[in-house]
Design a protein around this motif. Sequence first.
Motif, PDB file in Angstrom:
ATOM      1  N   ARG A 159      40.054  -8.271 -42.155  1.00  0.00           N
ATOM      2  CA  ARG A 159      38.856  -7.427 -42.130  1.00  0.00           C
ATOM      3  C   ARG A 159      38.705  -6.701 -40.801  1.00  0.00           C
ATOM      4  NH1 ARG A 159      33.937  -9.769 -44.973  1.00  0.00           N
ATOM      5  NH2 ARG A 159      34.999  -8.673 -46.641  1.00  0.00           N
ATOM      6  N   ILE A 160      39.120  -7.348 -39.714  1.00  0.00           N
ATOM      7  CA  ILE A 160      38.916  -6.690 -38.425  1.00  0.00           C
ATOM      8  C   ILE A 160      39.660  -5.369 -38.328  1.00  0.00           C
ATOM      9  CG2 ILE A 160      40.801  -7.896 -37.222  1.00  0.00           C
ATOM     10  CD1 ILE A 160      38.782  -7.922 -34.780  1.00  0.00           C
ATOM     11  N   PHE A 161      40.796  -5.235 -39.008  1.00  0.00           N
ATOM     12  CA  PHE A 161      41.505  -3.957 -38.995  1.00  0.00           C
ATOM     13  C   PHE A 161      40.692  -2.890 -39.724  1.00  0.00           C
ATOM     14  CE2 PHE A 161      45.249  -6.900 -38.614  1.00  0.00           C
ATOM     15  CZ  PHE A 161      45.511  -6.594 -37.292  1.00  0.00           C
ATOM     16  N   SER A 162      40.015  -3.276 -40.805  1.00  0.00           N
ATOM     17  CA  SER A 162      39.135  -2.339 -41.511  1.00  0.00           C
ATOM     18  C   SER A 162      37.938  -1.960 -40.646  1.00  0.00           C
ATOM     19  CB  SER A 162      38.648  -2.959 -42.824  1.00  0.00           C
ATOM     20  OG  SER A 162      39.729  -3.184 -43.707  1.00  0.00           O
ATOM     21  N   ASP A 163      37.499  -2.877 -39.799  1.00  0.00           N
ATOM     22  CA  ASP A 163      36.357  -2.610 -38.924  1.00  0.00           C
ATOM     23  C   ASP A 163      36.725  -1.736 -37.729  1.00  0.00           C
ATOM     24  OD1 ASP A 163      34.867  -4.248 -40.577  1.00  0.00           O
ATOM     25  OD2 ASP A 163      35.053  -6.018 -39.295  1.00  0.00           O
ATOM     26  N   VAL A 164      37.917  -1.942 -37.171  1.00  0.00           N
ATOM     27  CA  VAL A 164      38.269  -1.335 -35.888  1.00  0.00           C
ATOM     28  C   VAL A 164      39.097  -0.059 -36.035  1.00  0.00           C
ATOM     29  CG1 VAL A 164      39.618  -1.678 -33.767  1.00  0.00           C
ATOM     30  CG2 VAL A 164      38.102  -3.494 -34.611  1.00  0.00           C
ATOM     31  N   VAL A 165      40.081  -0.056 -36.906  1.00  0.00           N
ATOM     32  CA  VAL A 165      41.041   1.063 -36.926  1.00  0.00           C
ATOM     33  C   VAL A 165      40.388   2.398 -37.268  1.00  0.00           C
ATOM     34  CG1 VAL A 165      43.193   1.941 -37.898  1.00  0.00           C
ATOM     35  CG2 VAL A 165      42.956  -0.503 -37.391  1.00  0.00           C
ATOM     36  N   PRO A 166      39.516   2.500 -38.280  1.00  0.00           N
ATOM     37  CA  PRO A 166      38.900   3.814 -38.533  1.00  0.00           C
ATOM     38  C   PRO A 166      38.148   4.369 -37.325  1.00  0.00           C
ATOM     39  CG  PRO A 166      38.550   2.367 -40.404  1.00  0.00           C
ATOM     40  CD  PRO A 166      39.116   1.506 -39.301  1.00  0.00           C
ATOM     41  N   GLY A 167      37.444   3.504 -36.605  1.00  0.00           N
ATOM     42  CA  GLY A 167      36.742   3.959 -35.407  1.00  0.00           C
ATOM     43  C   GLY A 167      37.688   4.417 -34.321  1.00  0.00           C
ATOM     44  N   ILE A 217      40.749   5.726 -34.867  1.00  0.00           N
ATOM     45  CA  ILE A 217      41.295   7.015 -35.303  1.00  0.00           C
ATOM     46  C   ILE A 217      40.285   8.130 -35.048  1.00  0.00           C
ATOM     47  CG2 ILE A 217      42.204   8.316 -37.263  1.00  0.00           C
ATOM     48  CD1 ILE A 217      43.980   5.970 -36.373  1.00  0.00           C
ATOM     49  N   ALA A 218      38.997   7.842 -35.278  1.00  0.00           N
ATOM     50  CA  ALA A 218      37.950   8.842 -35.055  1.00  0.00           C
ATOM     51  C   ALA A 218      37.864   9.245 -33.586  1.00  0.00           C
ATOM     52  CB  ALA A 218      36.604   8.299 -35.531  1.00  0.00           C
ATOM     53  N   ARG A 219      38.243   8.362 -32.673  1.00  0.00           N
ATOM     54  CA  ARG A 219      38.173   8.651 -31.248  1.00  0.00           C
ATOM     55  C   ARG A 219      39.376   9.443 -30.739  1.00  0.00           C
ATOM     56  NH1 ARG A 219      34.908   4.475 -32.087  1.00  0.00           N
ATOM     57  NH2 ARG A 219      33.221   4.014 -30.610  1.00  0.00           N
ATOM     58  N   THR A 250      39.251  -3.248 -29.702  1.00  0.00           N
ATOM     59  CA  THR A 250      38.068  -2.445 -29.984  1.00  0.00           C
ATOM     60  C   THR A 250      38.500  -1.029 -30.357  1.00  0.00           C
ATOM     61  OG1 THR A 250      37.879  -1.693 -27.690  1.00  0.00           O
ATOM     62  CG2 THR A 250      36.754  -3.768 -28.276  1.00  0.00           C
ATOM     63  N   PRO A 251      37.639  -0.255 -31.019  1.00  0.00           N
ATOM     64  CA  PRO A 251      38.013   1.132 -31.334  1.00  0.00           C
ATOM     65  C   PRO A 251      38.414   1.943 -30.105  1.00  0.00           C
ATOM     66  CG  PRO A 251      36.100   0.488 -32.619  1.00  0.00           C
ATOM     67  CD  PRO A 251      36.353  -0.636 -31.649  1.00  0.00           C
ATOM     68  N   HIS A 252      37.683   1.756 -29.019  1.00  0.00           N
ATOM     69  CA  HIS A 252      37.997   2.518 -27.800  1.00  0.00           C
ATOM     70  C   HIS A 252      39.374   2.137 -27.253  1.00  0.00           C
ATOM     71  CE1 HIS A 252      37.358   4.592 -23.988  1.00  0.00           C
ATOM     72  NE2 HIS A 252      37.731   3.485 -23.366  1.00  0.00           N
ATOM     73  N   ARG A 253      39.638   0.830 -27.147  1.00  0.00           N
ATOM     74  CA  ARG A 253      40.920   0.388 -26.586  1.00  0.00           C
ATOM     75  C   ARG A 253      42.083   0.760 -27.505  1.00  0.00           C
ATOM     76  NH1 ARG A 253      43.026  -3.884 -23.492  1.00  0.00           N
ATOM     77  NH2 ARG A 253      45.285  -3.545 -23.363  1.00  0.00           N
ATOM     78  N   GLU A 263      45.491   3.022 -26.818  1.00  0.00           N
ATOM     79  CA  GLU A 263      46.849   2.533 -27.083  1.00  0.00           C
ATOM     80  C   GLU A 263      47.600   3.490 -28.002  1.00  0.00           C
ATOM     81  OE1 GLU A 263      48.383  -0.165 -25.863  1.00  0.00           O
ATOM     82  OE2 GLU A 263      46.684  -0.904 -24.708  1.00  0.00           O
ATOM     83  N   LEU A 264      46.952   3.944 -29.057  1.00  0.00           N
ATOM     84  CA  LEU A 264      47.614   4.844 -30.002  1.00  0.00           C
ATOM     85  C   LEU A 264      47.983   6.164 -29.346  1.00  0.00           C
ATOM     86  CD1 LEU A 264      45.472   4.274 -33.235  1.00  0.00           C
ATOM     87  CD2 LEU A 264      47.750   3.381 -32.727  1.00  0.00           C
ATOM     88  N   ALA A 265      47.055   6.750 -28.596  1.00  0.00           N
ATOM     89  CA  ALA A 265      47.335   8.031 -27.942  1.00  0.00           C
ATOM     90  C   ALA A 265      48.500   7.896 -26.968  1.00  0.00           C
ATOM     91  CB  ALA A 265      46.087   8.535 -27.224  1.00  0.00           C
TER      92      ALA A 265
END
Length: 387
Positions: free
Chosen positions: A208-216, A218-220, A327-330, A334-336
């Motif tokens: 569930r945490i991936f569903s909670d964190v990853v969309p946020g 990607i939005a950033r 977290t979404p910010h972190r 990492e992705l960028a």
Amino acid sequence: MTTASGSRGLILLAAGGTGGHLFPAQALAEVLIARGWRVDLVTDERGDRYGGRFPAEKMHIIPAATVRGGNPLTYLKTSWVLGIGVMRAWLLIGRLKPKVVVGFGGYPTLSPVIAASLPGFGGGGVKTIIHDQNAVMGRANRLLADRVDAVATSFPKVHMLGEKNAGKAVRTGAPVRAAVLDVVAPYDPPQPYGDFRLLVFGGSQGARIFSDVVPGAIARLDEAHRGRLVLVQQCREEDIERVRSAYEAIGIDAELAPFFSDLPQRIADAHLVVCRSGASTVAELAVIGRPAVLVPLPHAIDNDQLLNATALAQAKGGWLLPQPAFTPHRLAEELAARMDAPEMLANAAQAASAVGNPRAAETLADVVEALAEGRPMPAETAGASAA
């Protein structure tokens, strides 16, 4: 189920009903069947959903319960279920007469391995071996380690193995399925401004945490980074609609599903993977050779996922991101950073591949055959020790 025609005898495999236990058991089964052995599987009710894909002649469901202390009533119930399981396994072994019983962890392995060591027509003389996929030995395997003939390990040093069992330890590596070996191919790094294939998954049940964190996260990302993403994400069934809505709101057409039957191919297709760090996952990432951001399950009693992730990160085959920092910010940072560094990804893919062992199932099969036929252990399996 696949019906084998092997004539060398029967090997009985025992595994908990999750992918982390069943996948390495499946890998061994595939090799043993190819070498002319018959294979049956003992598991719990959860293993039924894998039945059509597991290459065993027969699947036997034995009652199992998690061994916990504390509440006396819970302890009595657990002991009762385990006792019934041992008796049923003892009768089963007496009927099947396997050459070796191989346990892959999880509490469903307790009954058949214990039963194989009991005297009488159902046991006595049946060789036993357990395999542990993790850098720290699981609780069920720790309960069995003293009574088995051999302990196969994935890592050269294993926490909780114990010095008295180090002498029977053999290092085989973590077996991976033929479906994993079939997709091994050189890593193709992302091109600047080209598509970036991101795979997110959280184990056989999703996370569930991936569903909670990853969309946020990607939005950033800025519009240029988001425009490059080709996203595949595993989600729990109950989370899919909210995750899809979050992605649609930012213009991301993601492929979402609760389970991917072709996950090895999707790992091979990915430029970067974000996932948990269960033993089978880490083994498959290494054999396929793909870089990953690893988010260990934080509540595991023995921190096995943290140790698995640490081993791959220390080999520079991936990046460890503890869940409190996930977290979404972190994650966006990492992705960028990874999307802008194809050479870094290529180096991590090469490093992951260097620690993968595509012959682990073959090596474990060598050990099982040595036990079945009373031969010395293969020389290449020496070297496992207690951490």
